[in-house]
Design an enzyme around this catalytic site. Structure first.
Site, short mmCIF file in Angstrom:
data_model
loop_
_atom_site.label_atom_id
_atom_site.label_comp_id
_atom_site.label_asym_id
_atom_site.label_seq_id
_atom_site.Cartn_x
_atom_site.Cartn_y
_atom_site.Cartn_z
N HIS A 1 4.50 -4.49 10.96
CA HIS A 1 4.85 -3.78 12.20
C HIS A 1 4.95 -4.72 13.38
O HIS A 1 4.21 -5.70 13.47
CB HIS A 1 3.80 -2.70 12.54
N HIS B 1 0.84 -1.20 0.00
CA HIS B 1 0.00 0.00 0.00
C HIS B 1 0.87 1.25 0.00
O HIS B 1 2.09 1.16 0.14
CB HIS B 1 -1.01 -0.01 1.15
N HIS C 1 -7.50 -0.72 5.54
CA HIS C 1 -6.48 0.22 6.03
C HIS C 1 -6.36 1.37 5.04
O HIS C 1 -6.40 2.55 5.41
CB HIS C 1 -5.17 -0.54 6.20
N ASP D 1 5.91 4.73 5.00
CA ASP D 1 6.77 3.77 5.70
C ASP D 1 6.82 2.41 4.98
O ASP D 1 7.52 1.50 5.41
CB ASP D 1 6.34 3.60 7.17
N HIS D 2 6.09 2.30 3.85
CA HIS D 2 6.10 1.06 3.06
C HIS D 2 6.73 1.26 1.69
O HIS D 2 7.11 0.28 1.04
CB HIS D 2 4.68 0.51 2.93
N ASP E 1 -0.25 -3.70 6.34
CA ASP E 1 -0.89 -3.18 7.55
C ASP E 1 -2.35 -3.61 7.65
O ASP E 1 -3.18 -2.90 8.22
CB ASP E 1 -0.83 -1.64 7.57
N HIS F 1 1.42 3.95 1.87
CA HIS F 1 1.97 4.73 2.98
C HIS F 1 3.50 4.79 2.92
O HIS F 1 4.16 3.82 2.55
CB HIS F 1 1.52 4.15 4.32
#
Ligand code: ZN
Ligand code: FE
Length: 259
Positions: free
Chosen positions: A166, A53, A111, A57-58, A128, A55
């Site tokens: 995570h 996805h 998410h 942090d990905h 996530d 975001h």
């Protein structure tokens, strides 16, 4: 034989590498440096990148890794993800030659609206969406969408290794214990996670079987979770509302550092 390497990054992310000892695929490389350092340490060559996805942090490390390695990047069809070479959606198959790995793409809205997962070779990369003993926050999807996504994952083979993005397991377990204080499998998992984290080891990968036994978000049809819902004003038949109440409860929950 496929091996899994969780690369820690930021506060609590794992950037997963799956490899055969020589060739590696990176999943959700939110940062390039820790992935590159691990590839070098294990003497691996990066051959593909998978994204679940949009975001940051990905995806934060995708363009730097691609500049260095020029590999295929599989990602959902979402303009917020640049640098993709292959746009994939639920029902597609990602057939990697090196490492040898055939992955089914699964649509997992909830998410985010375009979140996907990859399942194959006994492994699930779920970004996530599913966490150990928990699930992702609902940023763009509805409770009904997220519950349907989690139902899909719960139906995967029980032995599937669950590679979440995570390390949230400890706080998720603390919340799960408020929902199901009498779940013996959850108590055993809490003891295991405490030992792993004390030793600074990841609590992941988990398994689908483990999650079905301990994760309240996969257990909305269990009598104990139905009873929890009723104590929170949700009638037994209202499955989606029960899931939504569980998720709201987690949003408001502050885990104790120890318990
Ligand atoms: Zn995310
Ligand atoms: Fe994330």
């Amino acid at each position: 034989m496929l091996r899994l390497e969780p690369v820690p990054a930021f506060d609590d992310n794992y950037l997963w590498l799956a490899h055969d000892g020589t060739h590696a695929v990176a999943v959700d490389p939110g940062a390039a440096e820790p992935v590159a350092a691990t590839l070098q340490r294990l003497n691996l060559r990066l051959c593909a990148i998978l994204v679940t996805h949009h975001h940051d942090d990905h995806i934060g490390g995708v363009s730097a890794l691609r500049a260095a390695c020029d590999v295929a990047v599989y990602a959902p069809d979402d303009a917020r993800i640049a640098d993709a070479t292959h746009r994939v959606r639920g029902g597609d198959v990602v057939d990697l030659a090196r490492p040898s790995l055939r992955l089914n793409v699964i649509d997992l809205p909830g998410h985010t609206r375009s979140h996907i997962g990859y399942h194959g070779g006994g492994v699930l990369f779920c970004g996530d969406t599913l966490f150990s003993a928990g699930c992702g926050r609902l940023f763009e999807g509805t409770p009904a969408q997220m519950l349907a996504s989690l139902d899909t994952l719960a139906a995967l083979p029980p032995e599937t290794a669950v590679c979440c993005a995570h390390e949230y397991t400890w706080s998720n377990c603390a919340y799960a214990a408020t929902v199901e204080p009498d779940n013996a499998r959850l108590a055993a998992r809490i003891a295991e996670v405490r030992d792993l984290r004390d030793a600074r080891r990841p609590s992941l990968p988990s398994t689908i079987a483990q999650e079905r036994a301990t994760n309240p978000f996969l257990r909305v049809d269990e009598p104990a979770v139905i009873a929890w819902g009723e104590r929170h004003g949700v009638p037994a038949r209202a499955r989606v509302e029960r899931f939504a109440a569980l998720r709201r409860g987690k949003d408001q929950f502050r885990a104790p550092a120890t318990w």
